[in-house]
Design an enzyme around this catalytic site. Structure first.
Site, PDB file in Angstrom:
ATOM      1  N   GLU A 173     -32.178 -56.713  58.248  1.00 49.52           N
ATOM      2  CA  GLU A 173     -30.794 -56.235  58.390  1.00 49.52           C
ATOM      3  C   GLU A 173     -30.787 -54.801  58.936  1.00 49.52           C
ATOM      4  O   GLU A 173     -30.198 -53.886  58.340  1.00 49.52           O
ATOM      5  CB  GLU A 173     -30.020 -56.361  57.069  1.00 49.52           C
ATOM      6  N   GLU A 296     -31.691 -65.796  55.443  1.00 45.90           N
ATOM      7  CA  GLU A 296     -30.870 -65.573  54.242  1.00 45.90           C
ATOM      8  C   GLU A 296     -29.611 -66.411  54.379  1.00 45.90           C
ATOM      9  O   GLU A 296     -28.825 -66.203  55.314  1.00 45.90           O
ATOM     10  CB  GLU A 296     -30.521 -64.090  54.074  1.00 45.90           C
TER      11      GLU A 296
END
Ligand code: AHR
Length: 487
Positions: A173, A296
């Site tokens: 991220e 994810e």
């Protein structure tokens, strides 16, 4: 009435077993207590890993495990987690609850866990607060046979042969907790970092770049354009939640009819996201050399009352099981591009397959979905055309029947979900060569769940099918997931 037509002669390719992968972060009680209790624990363990958890994960054939994060990955310094456990550096886990991280679970422990599970390790390394040298030396420590100081340290820590880690994530991220970077900047960082992550001997890395959040198509475009040729995989993250915004998320156990369908409608959005990012990837990579890795995914509800908000502990119901079935069918449909997916997270965090409390363990409805779908691993995806209704609450609609099919060793596996909250549906499956047909089912009230005192949700054999020539007919109860095997 729904109709599913299976054509075993048409396939877009093999379903990579890694689509059934998992993610475990140093977050709350996922690693510590949930998986790792230490050698001296009274909880039965092998080299510190809980025996009950390892056995349960082996049963669903966990193929790959991502670690150490998540946001934690970009604050993790691997040298802190090697050597004698009592000498390891302590840190505060600033991402997740400001608890002390004593680094007793580090590189060797993770790879021991993967050995016990019989799965591939996927290490996500630190770009946000790390250095190129730190990352390069981690790869050297893991995979090199050369007589260097770094490798000698591995020998001293008891591992003579290289570990041979293949899946290598370069930052997590990076658009958010991994450094708040712009895609142009991260693309350059990825190019630089991955340059020094060497292939040692036969240990060739599968280099994974940090991809977009949800529908950030610009991130994908820029990464593919500016760094595509240096990567083997590009990630994508998407969590399913209810409520108008992040702060007012709904709960895991208590929900209205609207929230039930809202969650399923949002889960089905994964199709649009995967298709959208794949279309961009197709333009730069028409041969599909680069895999899309949804590392994810899963439901994100309010934490359970009385638990640490930083630990993201939530219960898991049949509604979550529906979300899992919707996602896994979507990944199968896109197996020509999606090569890995990792549910967040394995134990005690978000949409877990396992919950623990002290020495007790419980398998969630989501665990059972992975059990029902496991036959798809490494099978050939086959054409599965579904004619069904839209159902829902106001604008929150979803296909009532969702399904995917594959074949392996002369056996067809069909997985399907009836997403209706309560309404059963008559289903006809048309498939040539219906010989022996068997089915397993997971069903229950939408809020049904397993707890430490009572675990009513489990898989049962389902024999209420009628087979005639090339047609199989049955009634799928509302809120159910089935796996049908046709030999
Ligand atoms: O899975 C929990 C967190 O969600 C991860 O650490 C992060 O990558 C994401 O935002």
């Amino acid at each position: 009435m729904a109709r599913i037509t299976i054509n075993p002669d048409r396939s877009i390719g093999r379903i990579n077993r890694n689509i059934y992968g998992h993610f475990s972060e140093h977050l709350g009680r996922c690693i510590y207590n949930g998986i790792f209790v230490g050698k001296d624990s009274p909880i039965p363990n092998v080299n510190g890993m809980r025996t009950d958890v390892v056995e349960a994960l082996r049963k669903i054939k966990i193929p790959v495990l991502r670690w150490p994060g998540g946001c934690f990955a970009d604050e993790y310094h691997w040298q802190d987690g090697i050597g004698p456990q009592e000498m390891r550096k302590r840190m505060v886990n600033t991402n997740w609850g400001y608890v002390v991280e004593d680094n007793s679970f580090g590189t060797h422990e993770f790879l021991e866990l993967c050995r016990q599970l019989g799965c591939e390790p996927y290490i996500n390394a630190n770009v946000g607060s790390g250095t190129v040298r730190e990352m390069a030396e981690w790869v050297e420590y893991l995979n090199s046979e050369g007589d260097s100081t770094v490798v000698r340290t591995r020998w001293e820590n008891g591992k003579k042969e290289p570990f041979g880690v293949k899946y290598w994530g370069v930052g997590n991220e990076s658009w958010g907790c991994g450094g708040n970077m712009r895609p142009e900047y991260y693309a350059d960082e990825f190019r630089r970092y991955q340059t020094y992550c060497r292939n040692y001997g036969n240990h060739h890395l599968f280099r994974i770049a940090c991809g977009p959040n949800t529908d950030d198509y610009r991130w994908t475009e820029i990464l593919m354009q500016q760094a595509g040729r240096f990567m083997d995989g590009l990630t994508m993250h998407y969590y399913t939640t209810t409520g108008p915004d992040w702060e007012t998320k709904g709960q895991a156990l208590t929900f209205t009819e609207q929230e039930y369908y809202e969650l399923l409608n949002k889960a089905a959005r994964m199709e649009t996201l995967v298709a959208g990012h794949s279309r961009i990837m197709d333009r730069y990579d028409p041969t599909k050399r680069i895999g899309l890795i949804v590392d994810e995914w899963g439901t994100w509800h309010q934490v359970e009352a009385g638990t640490n908000p930083g630990f993201l502990y939530q219960q898991n119901t049949m509604r979550d099981a529906m979300v899992a079935a919707i996602h896994l069918n979507i990944f199968n449909w896109h197996c020509d591009r999606v090569v890995m997916a990792n549910i967040a997270q394995t134990v005690n965090v978000l949409q877990s397959v396992i919950l623990t409390e002290g020495s007790r363990m419980v398998l969630t409805p989501t665990y059972h979905v992975f059990d029902l779908f496991k036959e798809h691993q490494d099978a050939e995806e086959i054409d599965c055309y579904v004619e069904t209704n839209l159902i829902g609450f106001e604008n929150w609609t979803v296909n009532q029947i969702t399904a995917s099919a594959s074949q392996k060793d002369g056996k067809v596996t069909l997985t399907l979900a009836n997403t209706s909250m309560h309404k059963a549906e008559n289903v006809t499956v048309v498939c040539p060569n219906t010989g022996k047909v068997t089915a397993r089912i997971l069903t229950g009230a939408p809020s049904a769940h397993n707890d430490f005192d009572k675990a009513p949700v489990s898989i049962r054999a389902y024999d209420k099918l009628t087979v005639k020539d090339s047609e199989i007919t049955f009634r799928a109860p509302g809120c159910s997931v089935l796996a049908i095997s046709i030999e």
